[in-house]
Every structure is written in C-alpha cells, then in structure tokens.
Scaffold this motif. Structure first.
Motif, short mmCIF file in Angstrom:
data_model
loop_
_atom_site.label_atom_id
_atom_site.label_comp_id
_atom_site.label_asym_id
_atom_site.label_seq_id
_atom_site.Cartn_x
_atom_site.Cartn_y
_atom_site.Cartn_z
N TYR A 3 0.83 -1.21 0.00
CA TYR A 3 0.00 0.00 0.00
C TYR A 3 0.87 1.26 0.00
O TYR A 3 0.54 2.26 0.65
CB TYR A 3 -0.96 0.02 1.20
CG TYR A 3 -1.75 -1.25 1.37
CD1 TYR A 3 -2.57 -1.73 0.34
CD2 TYR A 3 -1.67 -1.99 2.54
CE1 TYR A 3 -3.29 -2.91 0.50
CE2 TYR A 3 -2.38 -3.17 2.70
CZ TYR A 3 -3.19 -3.62 1.67
OH TYR A 3 -3.90 -4.78 1.82
N GLY A 4 2.02 1.20 -0.66
CA GLY A 4 2.87 2.38 -0.79
C GLY A 4 3.72 2.72 0.41
O GLY A 4 4.36 3.77 0.44
N SER A 5 3.75 1.86 1.44
CA SER A 5 4.62 2.15 2.58
C SER A 5 5.19 0.85 3.15
O SER A 5 4.70 -0.24 2.84
CB SER A 5 3.85 2.91 3.66
OG SER A 5 2.83 2.10 4.18
N ASP A 55 -4.14 -10.33 2.16
CA ASP A 55 -4.59 -9.78 0.87
C ASP A 55 -3.73 -10.40 -0.24
O ASP A 55 -2.52 -10.25 -0.25
CB ASP A 55 -4.43 -8.25 0.89
CG ASP A 55 -4.95 -7.59 -0.39
OD1 ASP A 55 -5.20 -8.31 -1.38
OD2 ASP A 55 -5.09 -6.35 -0.38
N LYS A 56 -4.40 -11.09 -1.16
CA LYS A 56 -3.68 -11.80 -2.23
C LYS A 56 -2.73 -10.88 -3.00
O LYS A 56 -1.67 -11.31 -3.47
CB LYS A 56 -4.70 -12.41 -3.19
CG LYS A 56 -4.13 -13.47 -4.10
CD LYS A 56 -5.23 -14.15 -4.91
CE LYS A 56 -4.65 -15.22 -5.80
NZ LYS A 56 -4.76 -16.55 -5.24
N ALA A 57 -3.06 -9.60 -3.11
CA ALA A 57 -2.22 -8.64 -3.85
C ALA A 57 -0.86 -8.41 -3.17
O ALA A 57 0.08 -7.92 -3.79
CB ALA A 57 -2.96 -7.31 -3.98
N ASN A 58 -0.76 -8.78 -1.89
CA ASN A 58 0.48 -8.52 -1.15
C ASN A 58 1.43 -9.72 -1.08
O ASN A 58 2.50 -9.63 -0.48
CB ASN A 58 0.15 -8.08 0.28
CG ASN A 58 -0.58 -6.76 0.30
OD1 ASN A 58 -0.41 -5.94 -0.59
ND2 ASN A 58 -1.40 -6.56 1.31
N VAL A 59 1.06 -10.84 -1.69
CA VAL A 59 1.87 -12.06 -1.58
C VAL A 59 3.30 -11.84 -2.07
O VAL A 59 4.26 -12.18 -1.39
CB VAL A 59 1.20 -13.26 -2.31
CG1 VAL A 59 2.12 -14.46 -2.32
CG2 VAL A 59 -0.12 -13.60 -1.64
N SER A 60 3.46 -11.23 -3.24
CA SER A 60 4.82 -11.04 -3.77
C SER A 60 5.61 -10.04 -2.92
O SER A 60 6.82 -10.20 -2.74
CB SER A 60 4.80 -10.60 -5.23
OG SER A 60 4.23 -9.33 -5.36
N ALA A 61 4.94 -9.03 -2.36
CA ALA A 61 5.62 -8.07 -1.48
C ALA A 61 6.13 -8.76 -0.22
O ALA A 61 7.23 -8.47 0.26
CB ALA A 61 4.68 -6.93 -1.12
N VAL A 62 5.33 -9.69 0.31
CA VAL A 62 5.74 -10.44 1.49
C VAL A 62 6.96 -11.32 1.17
O VAL A 62 7.93 -11.36 1.92
CB VAL A 62 4.56 -11.30 2.04
CG1 VAL A 62 5.04 -12.32 3.05
CG2 VAL A 62 3.49 -10.39 2.64
#
Length: 185
Positions: free
Chosen positions: A45-47, A71-78
């Motif tokens: 989410y930009g931070s 949140d599925k959208a955050n999997v690669s960020a994790v």
C-alpha cells in the motif's frame, strides 16, 4: 540530577534483560520460531509495514514456518520482504500462503550465531552497568544535598550493586541457554 529511586533502577535493569530475550528470540536455531520473522518489513500500500500487519505467521511443523497473507495482492511483497531480510530462508508460495522450510544450520553458522548471542549479552550488560552508574550518581547527589546520610548512601549502593549482580547473572544465564540451543538443534 534525579533522586535515587530503587524501583526505577530495578525496572530499567529488568528491561535490559527482557530486551535481550527479545533480541535472542530472533536468532535462528534449527527449529521454526515465529519470532524469527518479527524484523521483516514489506512494501505494501505504498509504505513499509511489519509482516505482522499484513499476514499471520505460524509454525505448523518444527522445521517449517507458514505465512498466511491476508490480501492476495500482497503475496509477492511479502516474499520480497522475507528475501530482503537476509534470514537464509527460501520462500515458497502456495496461493496466499508462503511456506518457509528451515534449512539445517552448518557448524560455522552455528558458531556465528553463538558469537552474536554473546554480543547481544554484552550489550545488555553494558545497559545494566549504565543503570548502576546512574543510580550511584543519584545517591552521591542526594548525599551532597544532605537528603540522605553517608550510611544510607553506602547501604543503598550495596542494594544497587546486588541488583546489578543479579541482572548480570540473569543475562549470562539467558545467553548460555540460547548458545546451548543454537549448538544442539
């Protein structure tokens, strides 16, 4: 200069030991421990956010950590966050779950971790000795202001020294236990 406060000195010394325990919990042994991922941050989410704010971490098996991303959208960020944390773990993604098998520790890595545990212990002892110094200075100041007698100062200095000895001993115990855990698991 602050007035001598035995309870405050004891609280601060205890805090140094508790902080040490937190630092040591992040050191990896052969076992999966959810606190290993406490320092991981992810860009979502930009931070930058701690992993604990975007996923649930669990240890379903002794040698496996599981990260359930909310949140599925955050999997690669994790995944990126875990890789960047340089913990020696290889993330494997399965839908919204990131699995982290715990690799075996080499003898050299065990020795490095044991040495690091010792360094954490030294930092805690330095913090404890700094608290002792503050307490001793406060006592001398109180005596100089004629708020306590020389006998009271000496008695209180003995109390501060006993507290210091107890907390340094606790620190040594905590570090020795962690080193043993690192070297045997």
């Amino acid at each position: 200069m602050a007035k001598y406060d035995k309870a405050d000195i004891e609280r601060r010394m205890h805090g140094a030991v508790e902080s040490l325990k937190g630092d040591l919990s992040g050191l990896r042994t052969g076992r999966a421990n959810t606190s290993l991922l406490d320092p991981v941050v992810c860009e979502v989410y930009g931070s930058m956010m701690p992993l604990s704010q975007v996923a649930t971490v669990s240890a379903p098996e002794p040698r496996m950590l599981s990260v359930q991303v909310w949140d599925k959208a955050n999997v690669s960020a994790v995944e990126k966050g875990i890789s960047k944390a340089n913990l020696g773990l290889n993330p494997m993604t399965d839908g919204q779950t990131v699995r982290l098998p715990m690799p075996d520790l080499t003898e050299d890595r065990r020795k490095d971790l044991a040495k690091l545990a010792g360094e954490y212990g030294e930092k805690a002892k330095i913090a404890i000795r700094n608290v002792r110094r503050d307490g001793m200075e406060a006592l001398k100041e109180d005596e100089k202001k004629k708020e306590i007698s020389e006998d009271d100062r000496k008695r209180s200095e003995d109390e501060v020294q006993k507290l210091t000895d107890k907390h340094v001993s606790d620190t040594d115990e905590v570090v020795a236990k962690k080193v043993q855990e690192i070297m045997t698991q």
